[in-house]
Design a protein around this motif. Structure first.
Motif, PDB file in Angstrom:
ATOM      1  N   ILE A  23      -7.679   3.940   1.932  1.00 51.40           N
ATOM      2  CA  ILE A  23      -7.060   2.632   2.210  1.00 51.40           C
ATOM      3  C   ILE A  23      -7.794   2.028   3.400  1.00 51.40           C
ATOM      4  CG2 ILE A  23      -4.952   1.428   2.913  1.00 51.40           C
ATOM      5  CD1 ILE A  23      -3.377   3.746   1.652  1.00 51.40           C
ATOM      6  N   GLU A  80      -8.917  13.724  -6.296  1.00 48.43           N
ATOM      7  CA  GLU A  80      -9.818  12.775  -5.631  1.00 48.43           C
ATOM      8  C   GLU A  80      -9.162  12.247  -4.354  1.00 48.43           C
ATOM      9  OE1 GLU A  80     -10.822   9.676  -8.303  1.00 48.43           O
ATOM     10  OE2 GLU A  80     -11.783  10.981  -9.760  1.00 48.43           O
ATOM     11  N   ARG A  81     -10.003  11.904  -3.417  1.00 49.28           N
ATOM     12  CA  ARG A  81      -9.505  11.354  -2.156  1.00 49.28           C
ATOM     13  C   ARG A  81      -9.257   9.859  -2.310  1.00 49.28           C
ATOM     14  NH1 ARG A  81     -10.056  14.717   2.157  1.00 49.28           N
ATOM     15  NH2 ARG A  81     -10.301  13.111   3.741  1.00 49.28           N
ATOM     16  N   THR A  82      -8.111   9.405  -1.821  1.00 47.34           N
ATOM     17  CA  THR A  82      -7.766   7.979  -1.866  1.00 47.34           C
ATOM     18  C   THR A  82      -8.074   7.362  -0.507  1.00 47.34           C
ATOM     19  OG1 THR A  82      -5.954   8.576  -3.335  1.00 47.34           O
ATOM     20  CG2 THR A  82      -5.937   6.333  -2.419  1.00 47.34           C
ATOM     21  N   ASP A 122       0.840  -1.202   0.000  1.00 42.59           N
ATOM     22  CA  ASP A 122       0.000   0.000   0.000  1.00 42.59           C
ATOM     23  C   ASP A 122       0.877   1.254   0.000  1.00 42.59           C
ATOM     24  OD1 ASP A 122      -2.628  -1.072   0.068  1.00 42.59           O
ATOM     25  OD2 ASP A 122      -2.309  -1.689   2.139  1.00 42.59           O
ATOM     26  N   GLU A 144      -5.247  12.993   0.178  1.00 41.41           N
ATOM     27  CA  GLU A 144      -5.254  13.587  -1.162  1.00 41.41           C
ATOM     28  C   GLU A 144      -3.811  13.815  -1.610  1.00 41.41           C
ATOM     29  OE1 GLU A 144      -7.291  17.235  -0.661  1.00 41.41           O
ATOM     30  OE2 GLU A 144      -9.244  16.322  -0.277  1.00 41.41           O
ATOM     31  N   THR A 145      -3.578  13.773  -2.938  1.00 44.21           N
ATOM     32  CA  THR A 145      -2.248  14.125  -3.482  1.00 44.21           C
ATOM     33  C   THR A 145      -2.394  15.352  -4.366  1.00 44.21           C
ATOM     34  OG1 THR A 145      -2.579  12.629  -5.349  1.00 44.21           O
ATOM     35  CG2 THR A 145      -1.411  11.731  -3.449  1.00 44.21           C
ATOM     36  N   VAL A 153      -7.556   8.085   4.799  1.00 42.63           N
ATOM     37  CA  VAL A 153      -8.004   8.868   3.632  1.00 42.63           C
ATOM     38  C   VAL A 153      -6.996   9.998   3.406  1.00 42.63           C
ATOM     39  CG1 VAL A 153      -9.912  10.183   2.658  1.00 42.63           C
ATOM     40  CG2 VAL A 153     -10.378   8.368   4.290  1.00 42.63           C
ATOM     41  N   ASN A 197     -10.371   3.549   8.111  1.00 40.73           N
ATOM     42  CA  ASN A 197      -9.700   3.828   6.836  1.00 40.73           C
ATOM     43  C   ASN A 197      -8.643   4.904   7.045  1.00 40.73           C
ATOM     44  OD1 ASN A 197     -11.849   2.331   5.590  1.00 40.73           O
ATOM     45  ND2 ASN A 197     -13.084   4.202   5.634  1.00 40.73           N
TER      46      ASN A 197
END
Length: 948
Positions: A817, A813-815, A725, A807-808, A805, A803
């Motif tokens: 995991i 969009e929010r990622t 990840d 952003e890059t 959460v 999770n």
């Protein structure tokens, strides 16, 4: 963005008020309506409503009001509204508020000035506060102490703001002058608190300058002084000595709160025997002087802590602690006895037992409804004393034997068990105990107590006179034979039935019974009326205790009577030279035993004799008719040997527990040790010297070394995400009593900056998140430690899931995991505990939640399976090791544990070895709450295979 909240008010959202209604009420002239409208507005704002249109109305119609309640509610309103815009700048309309606050600070009424100053303590906007500072400082010299108190608090709050030291540069000097001239105790306390918080050195100088007058200061100020001492001593341990003198001088002040805090501070700061003794004395005085039961329980908790860490000093205080038994509250009495029993030594045992005897005698008055329960506690305490110090048994055993006939069965049973143990461990008391027992046997009314007393008579009546007295006493308590009168045949039978009471019934073992109204009933339902007519039984129920118990259908007691008489006859054959006398006694006993069998097989009792009791009584008849030497040896010697073995096992277990408690951690070989006689004594008081030495002793014995193994920490690290990840996370779980701390390490494994990274957690079960998650920015290949607190309210197995959460910069969009679930183990809250067999049975009968788990394991040895379950569930086996010995293919054991929330967990393990070598049976779990029964059942189901 979260805002600070300084006010909480409960509000029922069922009927929300309309802003227009509030506005109309505020515009009117009725002060009562204004008060209600302001209250409603404040509650709505606190619960998330926005009422922007109200501000101008409040400025126009509420600011000019002279009503004090309205003005107080206005300040509450101003406290909670937003005073800044989205950029953090003060709103222009706040100028109006600033003018109103200045007017309030110069108001002729002291209440308005005081509440305004109190409001300023909760204000964080320096732009509003700055113009008000001259008015605030002027209030330091106001004639009324209420205003001065709040002015000092306002100055302290302003000084603690980020730019506060610039707004009030000389505040500490000013407050120090106020402190030296102030007469009001509450204002002095606030002034000293301000120095303590904002200029600690000035507070310390003031304290040391006025050290001789500390005992004369008010209670509030003395409490703050103790806070200061604790803070200073923790930061600078070398100066403890002079501060401990101040604490000891405060131990004589009249305030109970101050001396309680003094005692607690002494214990936390010093280990010197003088200081600990002073603290213990203080606690004992408070224990007697305070009437509140909760306060007494808290003080007993403090004494219990002292007992653990300073047992030698507490031993001298044992009689002072015992005086707490004068309280009528049973929790206080129980806690007092628990403390005292751990402090008994050969030096004080006689005094303690004498006090307990006096308390037992007091319970005979029967004035209080729970005297029986208290008497039971005292008997158990005396029992413990007599086991530890057998020489005191002779002084108490005869007094306690008067309670064998106690109406409180549990209390009487404790006496019987105590007597049974003492007669074995103190052979010198055997003759006097047996004589007393035979004299008082007729008073016993409980079947359980009778059974125990009969066993004692059968085992310890050794001389000819004792054996004959034993047989005679039992015969008297059984009354005349037969136990019932059989109905005659024919007409006489009819006439006897007619003479019975109107509610009597015809009984037949072959057909249903017919009730008086003509309906049918089964034998068990009808038999109650059969038993009631006195004409059926030859003798009245009050003729003897054994007789009346037998006639209620207690055939287990009947089997005990038969065994006792059989043993007495066998012993009589050894001590009586005349064979004819032995045969005569044997014949009489056989007649009694056969009569009991007849009674059990007759239809005159509620239910017939059970098979076990029947077999036992028949065995006695066979033995008396044909006594062999081998069987005689089993009956007269093996029984006693088993009892002696049981006592030895119990003693061994207690000794092992004491050894386990006595084990302490030791220091490392290369640790520094200071030697007492080589210490410099220059300028040190005796108390300071003692304190230094005690610290050295603690260091030498490893008491300062914190428990906690690095290897154990590694076992508690849980991997939350995979190695592939982009964000790697792992958590270290710390389980405290009432909360769980998750220490999560998050590592950014990418080459990009992660923005708004948030750890979102959710819980299932009785777990609650304490804080809301925050957003973080994580640089490439960097890591972050995130802490999360979770409250626990019961021993139910909980699950934490969540999770990560982020952003890059490239992708908006929010990622998300998804993290692995964290299962909170019930074993973290359960610890092995001990309780008596009687207490276990009582709880087993009372607890309503049961979880039955079928045994399904690859383990084939019963003992190995039991050990595996004990290890898996972290419970204590209450069944004695001797009872688990042997290889019979069956095993039954009781396990017990207690949770940190005070919940009891009971487990009964009953297993049997099948023909194919596999184990079968059930594990039954009982508890008062559902959560612990289900969680423990799940744990056992998971672990019982033997692989995990």
């Amino acid at each position: 963005m979260e805002k600070t909240c300084t006010l909480l008010v409960h509000f029922d959202k069922g009927t929300p008020a309309l802003a227009n209604e509030i506005k109309l009420a505020l515009e009117g002239n009725d002060d009562a309506a204004k008060v209600e409208a302001m209250k409603t507005a404040v509650m709505l704002l606190l619960n998330g409503e926005t009422l922007p249109q109200l501000f101008i109305t409040i400025v126009r119609y509420v600011l000019p009001s002279e009503d004090h309640t309205v003005q107080k509610l206005l300040l509450d309103y101003l406290e909670i509204i937003d005073k800044t815009d989205s950029k953090g700048k003060i709103l222009p309309e706040m100028i109006l508020i600033c003018q109103n606050l200045r007017n309030n600070l110069q108001h002729p009424n002291e209440y308005i000035r005081g509440v305004t100053l109190r409001f300023l303590c909760r204000l964080n906007e320096t732009e509003i506060i700055e113009p008000l500072i001259p008015s605030i400082l002027a209030n330091l010299e106001h004639r009324h102490p209420f205003v001065r108190r709040n002015a000092i608090l306002a100055i302290m709050a302003i000084y603690k703001l980020p730019q506060g030291d610039q707004l009030l540069i000389d505040a500490p000097e000013m407050i120090e002058k106020v402190l030296s001239t102030e007469a009001d105790q509450a204002a002095k306390r606030n002034a000293f608190l301000m120095l303590f918080t904002c200029a600690q050195d000035r507070a310390v100088n003031y304290l040391l300058t006025h050290v001789d007058r500390v005992a004369e200061w008010g209670e509030l100020l003395q409490m703050v002084v103790l806070d200061l001492i604790r803070k200073v001593c923790r930061a600078n341990k070398g100066e403890k000595g002079k501060y401990i003198k101040i604490i000891i001088s405060l131990l004589n002040v009249p305030s109970a709160a101050v001396i309680y805090e003094c005692a607690g501070t002494l214990v936390s700061l010093s280990s010197a025997p003088t200081a600990i003794r002073a603290a213990a004395n203080t606690y004992c005085q408070l224990l007697l002087s305070q009437s509140d039961n909760n306060v007494k329980l808290i003080i007993l908790d403090r004494l219990n802590e002292l007992k653990i860490s300073h047992r030698e000093i507490m031993v001298d205080m044992i009689m002072d602690v015992l005086r707490a038994l004068s309280s009528p509250n049973h929790d206080i009495r129980r806690k007092t006895l628990d403390i005292v029993l751990d402090l008994i030594t050969p030096r004080n045992i006689n005094e303690v037992v004498l006090t307990l005897k006096k308390e037992v005698v007091k319970t005979q008055s029967g004035e209080l409804e729970k005297d029986g329960e208290y008497r039971q506690m005292l008997i158990q305490a005396i029992h413990s004393c007599a086991i530890k110090f057998p020489e005191v048994a002779s002084t108490v055993v005869h007094l306690l034997m008067d309670f064998l006939g106690d109406s409180n069965v549990a209390s009487a049973m404790d006496v019987a068990v105590f007597v049974r143990e003492i007669i074995e461990t103190n052979p010198k008391l055997r003759v006097s105990i047996i004589t007393r027992l035979l004299d008082t046997f007729y008073q016993i009314r409980s079947a359980r107590v009778c059974s125990c007393a009969l066993w004692i008579i059968s085992e310890y009546c050794l001389s000819l006179s004792e054996v004959e007295s034993g047989i005679s006493t039992i015969k008297q308590c059984l009354g005349d034979l037969p136990f019932y009168k059989a109905p005659e045949e024919g007409d006489d039978n009819d006439s006897s039935k007619k003479s019975q009471q109107a509610n009597s019934i015809t009984v037949s073992s072959k057909r249903p019974a017919i009730l008086a109204d003509g309906t049918y009933a089964t034998q068990s339902a009808a038999s109650e009326n059969v038993f009631s007519p006195p004409t059926v039984i030859n003798t009245t129920l009050t003729s003897g205790n054994l007789r009346s118990l037998l006639l209620t259908g207690d055939f287990f007691l009947g089997a005990v009577v038969a065994c006792t008489l059989t043993k007495l006859v066998l012993r009589l054959a050894e001590v009586q030279p005349s064979k004819s006398e032995v045969n005569k006694a044997s014949t009489q006993v056989l007649l009694i035993i056969v009569s009991m069998l007849q009674l059990g097989q007759s239809s005159f009792l509620p239910h017939p004799i059970d098979n076990d009791s029947n077999d036992r009584i028949v065995l006695c008849i066979r033995l008396l008719c044909n006594p062999s030497e081998e069987v005689r040896k089993i009956w007269l010697q093996s029984c006693r040997e088993s009892f002696v073995q049981m006592l030895a096992d119990k003693q061994l277990r207690e000794t092992e527990e004491l050894k386990a408690k006595a084990q302490v951690s030791y220091a490392q070989p290369d640790d520094l040790i200071d030697f007492y006689h080589l210490k410099s004594r220059k300028g040190m008081s005796q108390l300071e010297l003692e304190d230094e030495v005690q610290d050295d002793l603690k260091r030498a014995t490893g008491e300062f070394v914190k428990e906690g193994d690095a290897a154990n920490k590694l076992n508690r690290i849980l991997q939350l995400t995979g190695f592939s990840d982009p964000v790697y996370a792992e958590a270290y779980v710390t389980v405290n009593h009432y909360d769980i701390v998750l220490d999560v390490t998050v590592i950014n494994r990418t080459k990009e900056t992660l923005q708004n990274l948030c750890l979102e957690l959710a819980t299932m079960g009785d777990l609650k998140l304490v804080e809301r998650p925050q957003n973080y920015t994580l640089a490439p290949e960097s890591n972050k430690q995130i802490k999360a607190n979770i409250k626990v309210s019961s021993t139910e197995t909980g699950v934490i899931f969540g999770n990560i959460v982020y952003e890059t910069s490239n992708v908006m969009e929010r990622t998300v995991i998804v993290l692995n679930d964290i299962h909170i183990d019930i074993m973290d809250y359960i610890s092995p505990a001990v309780c008596s067999d009687a207490a276990f049975r009582t709880m087993w009968a009372e607890f309503e939640w049961e979880n039955k788990v079928a045994v399904n394991t690859v383990i084939q040895d019963e003992k190995e399976f039991l050990d595996h379950i004990i290890k898996s569930t972290n419970m204590k086996c209450l069944t004695a090791p001797s009872a688990l010995e042997g290889d019979c293919g069956f095993l039954a054991a009781n396990l017990y544990a207690k949770s940190v929330f005070g919940e009891d967990a009971l487990v009964n393990l009953s297993i049997e070895k099948q023909g194919d070598g596999k184990l079968s049976g059930y594990i039954r779990i009982r508890s008062k709450t559902q959560g612990i029964a289900l969680s423990l059942g799940d744990k056992i189901t998971l672990k019982q295979k033997g692989g995990a």
